[in-house]
Design an enzyme around this catalytic site. Structure first.
Site, mmCIF file in Angstrom:
data_model
loop_
_atom_site.group_PDB
_atom_site.id
_atom_site.type_symbol
_atom_site.label_atom_id
_atom_site.label_comp_id
_atom_site.label_asym_id
_atom_site.label_seq_id
_atom_site.Cartn_x
_atom_site.Cartn_y
_atom_site.Cartn_z
ATOM 1 N N THR A 118 -11.484 12.378 5.017
ATOM 2 C CA THR A 118 -12.897 12.576 5.373
ATOM 3 C C THR A 118 -13.249 14.057 5.512
ATOM 4 O O THR A 118 -14.403 14.393 5.723
ATOM 5 C CB THR A 118 -13.226 11.877 6.712
ATOM 6 O OG1 THR A 118 -12.391 12.466 7.722
ATOM 7 C CG2 THR A 118 -12.967 10.385 6.653
ATOM 8 N N LYS A 119 -12.221 14.919 5.463
ATOM 9 C CA LYS A 119 -12.459 16.367 5.595
ATOM 10 C C LYS A 119 -11.676 17.099 4.513
ATOM 11 O O LYS A 119 -10.647 16.590 4.039
ATOM 12 C CB LYS A 119 -11.987 16.864 6.961
ATOM 13 C CG LYS A 119 -12.778 16.273 8.115
ATOM 14 C CD LYS A 119 -12.901 17.263 9.266
ATOM 15 C CE LYS A 119 -14.036 16.918 10.200
ATOM 16 N NZ LYS A 119 -13.929 15.588 10.813
ATOM 17 N N ALA B 249 0.395 7.715 2.471
ATOM 18 C CA ALA B 249 -0.027 6.335 2.213
ATOM 19 C C ALA B 249 -1.023 5.850 3.260
ATOM 20 O O ALA B 249 -0.927 6.201 4.437
ATOM 21 C CB ALA B 249 1.210 5.431 2.217
ATOM 22 N N HIS C 201 -23.844 4.829 -0.836
ATOM 23 C CA HIS C 201 -25.079 4.020 -0.834
ATOM 24 C C HIS C 201 -25.932 4.466 0.335
ATOM 25 O O HIS C 201 -25.830 3.941 1.443
ATOM 26 C CB HIS C 201 -24.751 2.530 -0.699
ATOM 27 C CG HIS C 201 -24.269 1.920 -1.970
ATOM 28 N ND1 HIS C 201 -25.104 1.391 -2.921
ATOM 29 C CD2 HIS C 201 -23.026 1.784 -2.465
ATOM 30 C CE1 HIS C 201 -24.400 0.945 -3.944
ATOM 31 N NE2 HIS C 201 -23.130 1.183 -3.684
HETATM 32 C C1 LIG Z 1 3.069 11.742 3.594
HETATM 33 C C2 LIG Z 1 4.550 11.582 3.368
HETATM 34 C C3 LIG Z 1 4.947 12.165 1.990
HETATM 35 C C4 LIG Z 1 5.222 12.390 4.483
HETATM 36 O O1 LIG Z 1 6.597 12.277 4.363
HETATM 37 P P1 LIG Z 1 7.552 13.080 5.414
HETATM 38 O O2 LIG Z 1 7.208 14.529 5.339
HETATM 39 O O3 LIG Z 1 8.940 12.666 5.149
HETATM 40 O O4 LIG Z 1 7.002 12.520 6.803
HETATM 41 P P2 LIG Z 1 7.728 12.417 8.217
HETATM 42 O O5 LIG Z 1 8.486 11.143 8.248
HETATM 43 O O6 LIG Z 1 8.465 13.694 8.511
HETATM 44 O O7 LIG Z 1 6.482 12.275 9.180
HETATM 45 C C5 LIG Z 1 5.848 13.328 9.853
HETATM 46 C C6 LIG Z 1 4.823 12.733 10.806
HETATM 47 O O8 LIG Z 1 3.728 12.202 10.022
HETATM 48 C C7 LIG Z 1 3.576 10.802 10.280
HETATM 49 N N1 LIG Z 1 3.274 10.162 8.981
HETATM 50 C C8 LIG Z 1 3.980 10.268 7.825
HETATM 51 N N2 LIG Z 1 3.374 9.574 6.851
HETATM 52 C C9 LIG Z 1 2.273 9.012 7.399
HETATM 53 C C10 LIG Z 1 1.265 8.171 6.885
HETATM 54 N N3 LIG Z 1 1.242 7.800 5.604
HETATM 55 N N4 LIG Z 1 0.268 7.810 7.720
HETATM 56 C C11 LIG Z 1 0.266 8.184 9.018
HETATM 57 N N5 LIG Z 1 1.198 8.997 9.571
HETATM 58 C C12 LIG Z 1 2.192 9.394 8.765
HETATM 59 C C13 LIG Z 1 4.926 10.339 10.825
HETATM 60 O O9 LIG Z 1 4.772 9.199 11.617
HETATM 61 C C14 LIG Z 1 5.350 11.542 11.631
HETATM 62 O O10 LIG Z 1 4.626 11.544 12.846
HETATM 63 P P3 LIG Z 1 5.311 12.112 14.223
HETATM 64 O O11 LIG Z 1 5.492 13.600 13.985
HETATM 65 O O12 LIG Z 1 4.284 11.817 15.280
HETATM 66 O O13 LIG Z 1 6.593 11.395 14.386
HETATM 67 C C15 LIG Z 1 4.997 10.084 3.404
HETATM 68 O O14 LIG Z 1 5.040 9.624 4.742
HETATM 69 C C16 LIG Z 1 4.064 9.194 2.598
HETATM 70 O O15 LIG Z 1 3.078 8.638 3.073
HETATM 71 N N6 LIG Z 1 4.396 9.069 1.287
HETATM 72 C C17 LIG Z 1 3.624 8.343 0.314
HETATM 73 C C18 LIG Z 1 4.379 7.099 -0.165
HETATM 74 C C19 LIG Z 1 3.664 6.429 -1.290
HETATM 75 O O16 LIG Z 1 2.518 6.060 -1.179
HETATM 76 N N7 LIG Z 1 4.334 6.321 -2.409
HETATM 77 C C20 LIG Z 1 3.736 5.778 -3.615
HETATM 78 C C21 LIG Z 1 4.594 6.134 -4.807
HETATM 79 S S1 LIG Z 1 3.737 7.170 -6.008
#
Ligand SMILES: CC(C)(COP(=O)(O)OP(=O)(O)OC[C@H]1O[C@@H](n2cnc3c(N)ncnc32)[C@H](O)[C@@H]1OP(=O)(O)O)[C@@H](O)C(=O)NCCC(=O)NCCS
Length: 197
Positions: free
Chosen positions: A167-168, A162, A108
């Site tokens: 934004t980039k 999650a 908007h």
């Molecule tokens: C993104 C994702 C896949 C990463 O998983 P992972 O590789 O096992 O992540 P890790 O636990 O090794 O985290 C790595 C770093 O990213 C950070 N991080 C992971 N997910 C994050 C998130 N969603 N937001 C912010 N930071 C995140 C962790 O805190 C960690 O930070 P650090 O290095 O400072 O300790 C997972 O965290 C996630 O968000 N999955 C989505 C879950 C979901 O929405 N499911 C719906 C079902 S369809």
């Protein structure tokens, strides 16, 4: 994976399946309710599946009788996914989206540096709608509660964590997370591992 649906869920799915086969022939399952505006501007591939209460809106911001929201094959989106396309939103093949996701190429008004900006004295809903296409590649997984803003391109094989706000642009084979979303891991082809960055 074995799904144990309740009786009411089975009945709801049967009704949704009949609806799907009548109105969305190529789709696998369109769960109801669904809100769709401007269906002539929608293109979706085989196997398209939606959760409950999704909202797909295709607006006539840029004129022309063309597809504004293009969804590839085998895409599955969860509940309360809101996608709004005014110019072009493209989603590749085999994308998986969790629930409560917002994706749009519309804003908007314009607030970008170097361009004519919209005044705060104009009510937001009366500001000129600005569009900038969104492109999401193949095999992208988008986590729960994510927002993908206008002008964003997300490469093939990416994961958006999650609760992120993207934004980039995100290069292919990258995991991003956070607000704003930042790169947390990159796929290493040689080691076949996601490496922390
Ligand atoms: C993104 C994702 C896949 C990463 O998983 P992972 O590789 O096992 O992540 P890790 O636990 O090794 O985290 C790595 C770093 O990213 C950070 N991080 C992971 N997910 C994050 C998130 N969603 N937001 C912010 N930071 C995140 C962790 O805190 C960690 O930070 P650090 O290095 O400072 O300790 C997972 O965290 C996630 O968000 N999955 C989505 C879950 C979901 O929405 N499911 C719906 C079902 S369809």
């Amino acid at each position: 994976m074995k799904n144990s649906y309740s009786i009411s869920e089975i009945i709801k799915n049967i009704i949704a399946l009949v609806f799907t086969k009548i109105f969305f022939k190529k789709a696998r399952l369109i769960r109801l309710p669904i809100y769709i505006r401007g269906k002539t501007h929608l293109s979706y591939g085989n196997g398209f599946t939606t959760g409950y209460n999704c909202r797909l809106e295709m607006f006539d911001i840029t004129q022309g009788n063309y597809k504004k929201l293009i969804i590839g094959n085998n895409c599955k989106i969860g509940d309360y996914v809101h996608i709004a396309a005014g110019e072009k939103v493209i989603i590749g093949n085999n994308c998986l989206m969790a629930s409560k996701i917002y994706i749009s190429d519309i804003s908007h008004g314009c607030y970008k540096e170097g361009l004519e900006n919209d005044s705060p004295d104009i009510p937001p809903d009366r500001r000129l709608l600005a569009t900038d296409p969104v492109i999401i590649g193949n095999n992208v997984w988008i986590g729960e509660n994510v927002s993908i803003l206008s002008g964003i391109t997300i490469g093939d094989g990416c994961i958006v964590g999650a609760n992120s706000v993207v934004t980039k642009n995100v290069p292919k084979h990258t995991i991003v997370a956070g607000v704003p979303a930042k790169v947390i891991k990159v796929w290493n082809k040689e080691s076949e591992l996601w490496i922390k960055s």
